[in-house]
Motif scaffolding. Sequence first.
Motif, PDB file in Angstrom:
ATOM      1  N   ILE A 110       0.869  -1.177   0.000  1.00 61.82           N
ATOM      2  CA  ILE A 110       0.000   0.000   0.000  1.00 61.82           C
ATOM      3  C   ILE A 110       0.905   1.226   0.000  1.00 61.82           C
ATOM      4  CG2 ILE A 110      -1.764   1.283   1.256  1.00 61.82           C
ATOM      5  CD1 ILE A 110      -2.429  -1.469   2.640  1.00 61.82           C
ATOM      6  N   TYR A 111       0.864   1.996  -1.069  1.00 65.07           N
ATOM      7  CA  TYR A 111       1.705   3.185  -1.194  1.00 65.07           C
ATOM      8  C   TYR A 111       0.892   4.436  -0.895  1.00 65.07           C
ATOM      9  CZ  TYR A 111       5.247   0.327  -3.526  1.00 65.07           C
ATOM     10  OH  TYR A 111       6.201  -0.626  -3.817  1.00 65.07           O
ATOM     11  N   GLY A 112       1.482   5.356  -0.140  1.00 65.52           N
ATOM     12  CA  GLY A 112       0.856   6.642   0.128  1.00 65.52           C
ATOM     13  C   GLY A 112       1.706   7.756  -0.436  1.00 65.52           C
ATOM     14  N   PHE A 113       1.084   8.693  -1.167  1.00 62.51           N
ATOM     15  CA  PHE A 113       1.828   9.776  -1.801  1.00 62.51           C
ATOM     16  C   PHE A 113       1.095  11.092  -1.616  1.00 62.51           C
ATOM     17  CE2 PHE A 113       2.611  12.282  -5.809  1.00 62.51           C
ATOM     18  CZ  PHE A 113       3.899  12.680  -5.475  1.00 62.51           C
ATOM     19  N   GLY A 114       1.829  12.083  -1.138  1.00 65.66           N
ATOM     20  CA  GLY A 114       1.301  13.430  -1.047  1.00 65.66           C
ATOM     21  C   GLY A 114       2.438  14.424  -1.152  1.00 65.66           C
ATOM     22  N   THR A 115       2.156  15.589  -1.699  1.00 66.82           N
ATOM     23  CA  THR A 115       3.160  16.645  -1.780  1.00 66.82           C
ATOM     24  C   THR A 115       2.793  17.758  -0.808  1.00 66.82           C
ATOM     25  OG1 THR A 115       1.976  17.759  -3.576  1.00 66.82           O
ATOM     26  CG2 THR A 115       3.628  16.114  -4.191  1.00 66.82           C
ATOM     27  N   GLY A 116       3.739  18.664  -0.575  1.00 68.67           N
ATOM     28  CA  GLY A 116       3.473  19.733   0.385  1.00 68.67           C
ATOM     29  C   GLY A 116       3.086  19.161   1.736  1.00 68.67           C
ATOM     30  N   HIS A 117       2.148  19.811   2.410  1.00 63.88           N
ATOM     31  CA  HIS A 117       1.754  19.344   3.741  1.00 63.88           C
ATOM     32  C   HIS A 117       0.994  18.027   3.697  1.00 63.88           C
ATOM     33  CE1 HIS A 117       2.635  23.600   4.691  1.00 63.88           C
ATOM     34  NE2 HIS A 117       3.053  23.079   5.816  1.00 63.88           N
TER      35      HIS A 117
ATOM     36  N   LEU B 165       2.491  14.737   5.061  1.00 63.90           N
ATOM     37  CA  LEU B 165       2.472  14.415   6.494  1.00 63.90           C
ATOM     38  C   LEU B 165       1.552  13.234   6.779  1.00 63.90           C
ATOM     39  CD1 LEU B 165       2.178  18.062   7.874  1.00 63.90           C
ATOM     40  CD2 LEU B 165       4.233  16.626   7.910  1.00 63.90           C
ATOM     41  N   VAL B 166       0.504  13.104   5.991  1.00 60.58           N
ATOM     42  CA  VAL B 166      -0.470  12.035   6.218  1.00 60.58           C
ATOM     43  C   VAL B 166       0.156  10.684   5.905  1.00 60.58           C
ATOM     44  CG1 VAL B 166      -2.767  11.188   5.623  1.00 60.58           C
ATOM     45  CG2 VAL B 166      -2.312  13.649   5.651  1.00 60.58           C
TER      46      VAL B 166
ATOM     47  N   LEU C  69      -2.408   2.560  -4.569  1.00 60.57           N
ATOM     48  CA  LEU C  69      -1.827   3.881  -4.328  1.00 60.57           C
ATOM     49  C   LEU C  69      -2.865   4.801  -3.702  1.00 60.57           C
ATOM     50  CD1 LEU C  69       0.545   5.902  -4.748  1.00 60.57           C
ATOM     51  CD2 LEU C  69      -0.460   6.424  -6.987  1.00 60.57           C
ATOM     52  N   ILE C  70      -2.509   5.357  -2.547  1.00 61.44           N
ATOM     53  CA  ILE C  70      -3.317   6.400  -1.917  1.00 61.44           C
ATOM     54  C   ILE C  70      -2.668   7.733  -2.258  1.00 61.44           C
ATOM     55  CG2 ILE C  70      -4.303   7.264   0.232  1.00 61.44           C
ATOM     56  CD1 ILE C  70      -3.509   4.526   1.479  1.00 61.44           C
ATOM     57  N   VAL C  71      -3.412   8.624  -2.884  1.00 60.81           N
ATOM     58  CA  VAL C  71      -2.891   9.951  -3.208  1.00 60.81           C
ATOM     59  C   VAL C  71      -3.628  10.977  -2.347  1.00 60.81           C
ATOM     60  CG1 VAL C  71      -2.452  11.650  -5.012  1.00 60.81           C
ATOM     61  CG2 VAL C  71      -2.440   9.206  -5.571  1.00 60.81           C
ATOM     62  N   ILE C  72      -2.852  11.736  -1.595  1.00 64.86           N
ATOM     63  CA  ILE C  72      -3.428  12.726  -0.680  1.00 64.86           C
ATOM     64  C   ILE C  72      -3.157  14.116  -1.220  1.00 64.86           C
ATOM     65  CG2 ILE C  72      -3.517  13.568   1.701  1.00 64.86           C
ATOM     66  CD1 ILE C  72      -1.654  10.436   1.413  1.00 64.86           C
ATOM     67  N   SER C  73      -4.217  14.878  -1.454  1.00 60.25           N
ATOM     68  CA  SER C  73      -4.090  16.263  -1.905  1.00 60.25           C
ATOM     69  C   SER C  73      -5.342  17.005  -1.492  1.00 60.25           C
ATOM     70  CB  SER C  73      -3.899  16.339  -3.414  1.00 60.25           C
ATOM     71  OG  SER C  73      -3.932  17.689  -3.855  1.00 60.25           O
ATOM     72  N   ASN C  74      -5.216  17.971  -0.593  1.00 65.65           N
ATOM     73  CA  ASN C  74      -6.399  18.662  -0.102  1.00 65.65           C
ATOM     74  C   ASN C  74      -7.146  19.360  -1.240  1.00 65.65           C
ATOM     75  OD1 ASN C  74      -8.122  19.639   2.070  1.00 65.65           O
ATOM     76  ND2 ASN C  74      -7.278  21.654   1.610  1.00 65.65           N
TER      77      ASN C  74
ATOM     78  N   VAL D  97      -5.806  12.748   8.362  1.00 65.36           N
ATOM     79  CA  VAL D  97      -5.215  11.694   9.200  1.00 65.36           C
ATOM     80  C   VAL D  97      -6.306  10.777   9.741  1.00 65.36           C
ATOM     81  CG1 VAL D  97      -3.922  11.228  11.314  1.00 65.36           C
ATOM     82  CG2 VAL D  97      -3.154  13.029   9.762  1.00 65.36           C
ATOM     83  N   PHE D  98      -7.437  11.347  10.141  1.00 68.00           N
ATOM     84  CA  PHE D  98      -8.564  10.527  10.600  1.00 68.00           C
ATOM     85  C   PHE D  98      -8.980   9.529   9.521  1.00 68.00           C
ATOM     86  CE2 PHE D  98      -9.460  12.939  14.403  1.00 68.00           C
ATOM     87  CZ  PHE D  98     -10.327  12.139  15.139  1.00 68.00           C
ATOM     88  N   LEU D  99      -9.180  10.032   8.312  1.00 65.87           N
ATOM     89  CA  LEU D  99      -9.618   9.177   7.212  1.00 65.87           C
ATOM     90  C   LEU D  99      -8.591   8.095   6.904  1.00 65.87           C
ATOM     91  CD1 LEU D  99     -11.208  11.659   4.659  1.00 65.87           C
ATOM     92  CD2 LEU D  99     -12.277   9.569   5.490  1.00 65.87           C
ATOM     93  N   HIS D 100      -7.359   8.500   6.786  1.00 62.59           N
ATOM     94  CA  HIS D 100      -6.274   7.593   6.431  1.00 62.59           C
ATOM     95  C   HIS D 100      -6.154   6.470   7.449  1.00 62.59           C
ATOM     96  CE1 HIS D 100      -1.888   6.831   5.375  1.00 62.59           C
ATOM     97  NE2 HIS D 100      -2.462   6.830   4.200  1.00 62.59           N
ATOM     98  N   THR D 101      -6.149   6.830   8.720  1.00 63.64           N
ATOM     99  CA  THR D 101      -6.017   5.834   9.779  1.00 63.64           C
ATOM    100  C   THR D 101      -7.266   4.966   9.883  1.00 63.64           C
ATOM    101  OG1 THR D 101      -4.602   7.386  10.989  1.00 63.64           O
ATOM    102  CG2 THR D 101      -5.437   5.496  12.211  1.00 63.64           C
ATOM    103  N   ALA D 102      -8.434   5.571   9.681  1.00 66.85           N
ATOM    104  CA  ALA D 102      -9.685   4.804   9.719  1.00 66.85           C
ATOM    105  C   ALA D 102      -9.705   3.727   8.641  1.00 66.85           C
ATOM    106  CB  ALA D 102     -10.876   5.747   9.547  1.00 66.85           C
TER     107      ALA D 102
END
Length: 249
Positions: free
Chosen positions: A43-50, A53-54, A110-115, A195-200
């Motif tokens: 399970i890969y997690g990818f995010g740029t900028g802040h 952190l997730v 792949l989990i991509v995190i971008s607000n 972080v709540f969503l990711h951990t949940a």
Amino acid sequence: MRAWERYFEAMQKVVEDVRATQGNAIERAATIMADTTQKGGIIYGFGTGHSHLVADDAFWRAATPANYCALLEQSATGSFEITKSYNIENLYGIGSNIVDYHRITPDDCLIVISNSGNNIAPVDAALRAREKGIPVIAITAVSYSEFLTTKHRAGVKLKDVADVVLDNCSLIGDATVEIEGFPMKVGSSSTIPNVFLHTAVLTEMVEILVKRGFEPDVYYNGHMAFMDEGCAEHNDKLVDKYFYRIRNL
């Protein structure tokens, strides 16, 4: 009510909104991750900028699956030379290169995190993953993303190219509290629900696997390992298992 109390109140509402609306998406995302895990995938997690952190928060830590890998592209995380990272995360080719360089396969996800869901590198990563048949899970602020003008030349945002979209219900502008006499809102709203969503999702994944009769690899806390030889041995075996599969481990 003081500013800090209004911030608590605003964030409690955001998190409650996530809980009330994202149950189905959480379960769908967790099922993808469970399938990945049973296939022996990463399970890969990818995010740029802040947003990085997730992913960083879930990597090699207590109570978290060991087959999780944070893709921490330092030039785009803002961990150093932070103002440069904004330009890097809006270059074409960065996101797709991350997917290719780490040899992510359809057996992984792949989990991509971008607000905002609007910077080019996260969108490129999701597009490249979809091209390669890799399941993509997005964590983004849907209303904020819809409010923004699209940056990507393909005319899409992250929410448009993911298999499952987890809406963090964050506020437009990523700001929460109005202060009398001050011209802008303060107090960011995205990291906490991210972080709540990711951990949940990771937590739900473990329950799904256990119900299937499959025992997932999960780390003990380092202090528990320090005090208990069994916990230490457990963690050491997991590091050995994934050391040559997860480049950052």
